[in-house]
Scaffold this active site. Sequence first.
Site, short mmCIF file in Angstrom:
data_model
loop_
_atom_site.label_atom_id
_atom_site.label_comp_id
_atom_site.label_asym_id
_atom_site.label_seq_id
_atom_site.Cartn_x
_atom_site.Cartn_y
_atom_site.Cartn_z
N SER A 86 33.67 44.01 129.41
CA SER A 86 32.65 42.95 129.94
C SER A 86 31.66 42.38 128.97
O SER A 86 32.08 42.90 127.71
CB SER A 86 31.82 43.61 131.22
OG SER A 86 31.29 44.81 130.96
N LYS A 122 31.08 29.76 130.36
CA LYS A 122 31.56 31.04 131.12
C LYS A 122 32.15 30.71 132.51
O LYS A 122 31.14 30.38 133.52
CB LYS A 122 30.55 32.19 131.20
CG LYS A 122 30.86 33.56 131.72
CD LYS A 122 30.03 34.41 131.54
CE LYS A 122 30.37 35.75 132.13
NZ LYS A 122 30.41 35.89 133.64
N CYS A 437 17.90 65.96 150.00
CA CYS A 437 17.63 64.61 150.53
C CYS A 437 18.72 63.91 151.03
O CYS A 437 19.63 63.67 149.94
CB CYS A 437 16.55 64.09 149.51
SG CYS A 437 16.08 62.14 149.86
S1 IVH Z 1 35.36 36.64 126.57
C1 IVH Z 1 35.05 40.91 125.27
N1 IVH Z 1 35.09 34.23 127.23
O1 IVH Z 1 33.26 36.89 131.77
C2 IVH Z 1 35.20 39.80 125.64
N2 IVH Z 1 34.92 35.80 128.98
O2 IVH Z 1 31.43 39.44 131.59
C3 IVH Z 1 35.02 39.39 127.11
N3 IVH Z 1 34.56 35.06 130.98
O3 IVH Z 1 35.55 39.37 132.42
C4 IVH Z 1 35.74 38.21 127.65
N4 IVH Z 1 34.53 32.64 130.51
O4 IVH Z 1 36.04 36.90 133.39
C5 IVH Z 1 34.99 35.31 127.62
N5 IVH Z 1 35.02 32.16 127.69
C6 IVH Z 1 35.01 33.22 128.03
C7 IVH Z 1 34.79 33.45 129.33
C8 IVH Z 1 34.69 34.75 129.81
C9 IVH Z 1 34.46 33.43 131.53
C10 IVH Z 1 34.33 36.12 132.19
C11 IVH Z 1 35.48 37.05 131.97
C12 IVH Z 1 35.15 38.40 131.54
C13 IVH Z 1 33.56 38.10 131.97
C14 IVH Z 1 32.64 39.23 131.00
#
Ligand code: IVH
Length: 680
Positions: A86, A122, A437
Amino acid sequence: MIKKNNLKIKEDYLKKIQIYKKYNEAYFNKSNPLVDDNVYDNLKNEILILEKKYPFLKDKESPSLNVGFKPSKNFKKVKHKVPMLSLNNAFNREDLVNFEKKILNFLNLERSDLLEYSAEPKIDGISASLFYKKGNFIQGLSRGDGVEGEDITENLSTITDIPKILKGKNIPEEIDIRGEVFIQNTDFKKLNEKFANPRNAASGSLRQKDPEKTKKIPLKFIAYTFGFSKNLNISNQFQFLKMLKNWGFKVNNYNRLIKGIDNLIKNHSALEAKRKEIDFDIDGIVYKINDFSVQRRLGFVANAPRWAIAHKFSANKSISEIINIEIQVGRTGALTPVAKIKPVNIGGVLVSNATLHNEDEIKRKDIRIGDVVIIERAGDVIPHVISVDLKKRKKSSKKFDFPKNCPSCGSSTIKEFNKITKKFDAVRRCTNDGYDCEKIAIEKLKHFVSKEALNIEGLGKKIVENFWNLKLIRYPQDIFNLDFDKIKNIEGWGKLSVANLKFSIEEKKNISLSKFIYSIGIRHIGQENAKLISKTLKTSQNFFNLGKNNNFDELLNIDGIGDTQINSIKEFFLNKKNLLVLEKLKENLSIQNEKENSKNGILKEKTFMFTGKLEGISRAEAKSLVEKNSGKIISNVSQKLDFLIIGEKPTVKKVNHAKNLRIKIISQSEFLKMLDIKDF
Ligand code: IVH
């Protein structure tokens, strides 16, 4: 004459349908496409055009009615060859500055203008990993827990954006292409299904077991990264994105190559302004260091790369009224006030709860029951109250009285004093130390079975609560001695679901040491710290011995573990209930010892220590280089030390001590030579 013509048209149409059927069968059932994607798409298009032009044409095999496959009922679990990680989030300039600062420190660079980022929107969809062998699409996996996904090859195969055969040059022998599956907003609006937002619709559709439903949802795919690869000769992200396009993938049109935080922010604002015009949901921009060799040097922390970050867009806001303030008790005893609000729709999601964070936050913002407030919801983050509209406050309103006793068990509560910040904690906590608790105990159990911990499928939060109420579980170990005869008779449970639960519990008895340490829920020991501890202690016996010997010295040398964590571990082992739980878990689980990285690296069985400033490389990177090559870092000069590596202005005392013990003292370049690295 007209009739004859129609006959000819129908004949033509049916011929096309027959060929289309043949292609589908070869592709979906035999995973062996007969033709290139273009040919397939063209044919499909021709059929659809004919149908539109001549409404009398219809066939049950038509692409307008059929998706061409029937996915299996249960998705097979498959381990990702390279985990799907992530990203950490950034919300403002300060977060970006910190992100870049950490990178510069790690690389021991002073100038940020040397760093170039691939800035990619993203997409708020569902990530998927597509495995191609010799350019052929072989298998598609969902993200799952990042380590293991579900085989959703057939569902993914229905997505026309996903090429079944890669075209163009430089196709690697094997590669996992990763990207986002999503549904466009205009398509989402046309759906009859009741999904809260496009993301849920995409997710539901991807995991759909009934193809009749799947086919109604036009999914799209945009590629952006890769996992495992064999023979991929590419040196940076932007080049890779270009390559993806050549191979037949869709990539985002808004991808940009950018240097400098100011420019990142400019691009962020520009895209945020355009957000409404774009036909799919984006919730931020992902920044990735463009150069793959720099990415490799930076590596990862816990579940996220050091070389990338997601710069989120500002959240959606809405106005509502606080009906009540309830106090939730968390796993570590924290009392969290939650505002129950009049339900409002924020960005497509109906919100009826908003966190008020802690006692101090309520005081600071003077939040009261009956107040009209602005609520913000950003991505997956829990909605929260931004501000109170004081003009709308009634005269009769009273300050909120934060309870001084735990609402769950009645114990007294405290605000701890933080020795480091020299301030009292903003959070009030229940002083009960664990399983007595009710609320804390339930939360501990939820944590124990959660995705990041034991990951027991079919034992979600609601079921944990239900089992607790039925007195089926009190302690983590009870999960391994469940009375399934009783469960069988609970409403909503049947033979099959009981058998499934039994299976998933059994399956998860085998657990890595780091997951085990994380799952028992020691305060301040999250996934990353659990990994660090597990790497150092290596065996579960060593971990259990911490408590027996009351000796925590071994943890002192771990980079990243400080007093706070060690005190918390000490406290954990002082608690008799915890010791009992550990004892019982030991009986029920098979805890795997830590696998050594590469035992046979070039620095095997050698110990190292650094003193003085290194050139062109940070201390953290140098240490990780030692560990990657099977060496060990120690933090004291002693007989155990093999090499003292000295940089600029070393500590004289350490050097003299090493000299006395006749320890080899080497320079940075000698160290790099040992690793066959020429320069940085
Ligand atoms: S790179 C280690 N590129 O974001 C690299 N992710 O929070 C991780 N996502 O699970 C992925 N657009 O679903 C990457 N241009 C993009 C992205 C992207 C959307 C999402 C993806 C990943 C999440 C990470």
